[in-house]
Write a protein that holds these residues in place. Structure first.
Motif, PDB file in Angstrom:
ATOM      1  N   PHE A  14       2.192   3.318  -1.006  1.00 56.71           N
ATOM      2  CA  PHE A  14       2.651   2.936  -2.338  1.00 56.71           C
ATOM      3  C   PHE A  14       3.929   3.684  -2.717  1.00 56.71           C
ATOM      4  N   ALA A  15       4.070   4.930  -2.259  1.00 54.33           N
ATOM      5  CA  ALA A  15       5.274   5.698  -2.572  1.00 54.33           C
ATOM      6  C   ALA A  15       6.507   5.082  -1.917  1.00 54.33           C
ATOM      7  N   THR A  16       6.329   4.510  -0.729  1.00 54.91           N
ATOM      8  CA  THR A  16       7.453   3.866  -0.033  1.00 54.91           C
ATOM      9  C   THR A  16       7.559   2.377  -0.341  1.00 54.91           C
ATOM     10  N   ARG A  17       6.717   1.905  -1.285  1.00 53.78           N
ATOM     11  CA  ARG A  17       6.778   0.517  -1.766  1.00 53.78           C
ATOM     12  C   ARG A  17       6.547  -0.493  -0.652  1.00 53.78           C
ATOM     13  N   ARG A  18       5.526  -0.208   0.156  1.00 56.28           N
ATOM     14  CA  ARG A  18       5.150  -1.165   1.186  1.00 56.28           C
ATOM     15  C   ARG A  18       4.261  -2.250   0.589  1.00 56.28           C
ATOM     16  N   ASN A  19       3.996  -3.276   1.369  1.00 57.88           N
ATOM     17  CA  ASN A  19       3.112  -4.347   0.923  1.00 57.88           C
ATOM     18  C   ASN A  19       1.720  -3.781   0.615  1.00 57.88           C
TER      19      ASN A  19
END
Length: 242
Positions: A14-19
């Motif tokens: 979530f921190a790296t804004r993945r799916n």
């Protein structure tokens, strides 16, 4: 403690804004493997969870269907319908949808509407068409306001209407908790009856706001270029002659 690495996978994803779906799935695989499960057992756990909660994954079918309908002209047909209903304004349309949504939710038909199923493909385009016919070209501010009120009509109707249904999850949860904690004999029908006055008040308050929406939109479109206003005036004059 090592199985908690799955939480770190979620946080990192979530921190790296993945799916989000891939992040949760990867976290589940990592947790299962570190917990001593074989790959087959992990896959079996995913399959069991999917089969036991199919209603949660209905969006995987609903969204593509809505997308296909929109691609083949659902929004255009909704606008065409509103152009034929000259007396229906955006505020009146949303007020009617609020009442229908609340009555349907009170009968347990909570899936009858919804932001993805009804508001975006039908209700919002119909409201925009009614507003454009009455006020001319809408500004971006007016269009966003109209869409937000369309979503609020659906949300308010569902939120206050579903509590009038006896078998809704919130009613059963409250009765079960109160009876187990305080040793009372509270029945779901009692909570449902007490929810009716609240639902009526919500309809009156938000319905009044929706009916005032037309005047608000008229103020928002005052800065529209003269050509748009002239076109709107000509359309209204034509409707009066008919």
């Amino acid at each position: 403690m090592i199985v908690l690495v799955g939480i770190l996978v979620v946080v990192a994803g979530f921190a790296t804004r993945r799916n989000p779906l891939l992040v949760v799935g990867a976290a589940g695989v990592v947790t299962g493997l570190l917990g001593g499960m074989s790959p087959v057992k992990v896959l079996e756990a995913f399959g069991t969870g999917f089969a036991s909660s199919r209603s949660v994954t209905l969006f995987a079918v609903t969204l593509p269907v809505i997308g296909l309908l929109e691609r083949h002209g659902l929004q255009e047909q909704a606008r065409t319908l509103m152009n034929k209903l000259a007396r229906v304004s955006a505020g009146r349309l949303l007020a009617v949808y609020l009442v229908v949504r609340q009555l349907a939710a009170a009968l347990g038909l909570t899936g009858l509407g919804g932001p993805a199923q009804a508001v975006r493909p039908m209700i919002a385009p119909m409201a925009e068409a009614a507003a454009e016919r009455r006020h001319g070209t809408l500004t971006e501010r007016a269009r966003e306001r109209l869409r937000s009120f369309a979503a609020s009509a659906d949300t308010v109707g569902l939120f206050f209407g579903e509590d009038c249904f006896l078998a809704v999850g919130s009613i059963l949860l409250i009765t079960g908790f109160v009876n187990a904690t305080y040793h009372t004999d509270l029945e779901p029908v009692q909570l449902a009856l007490w929810a009716i006055p609240t639902a009526v008040c919500a309809t009156l308050v938000h319905g009044a706001r929706l009916l005032r929406l037309d005047a608000t939109l008229a103020r928002d479109v005052q800065d529209v270029p003269a050509t748009g206003n002239t076109t709107a005036a000509a359309t209204r004059a034509e409707e009066k002659t008919k």
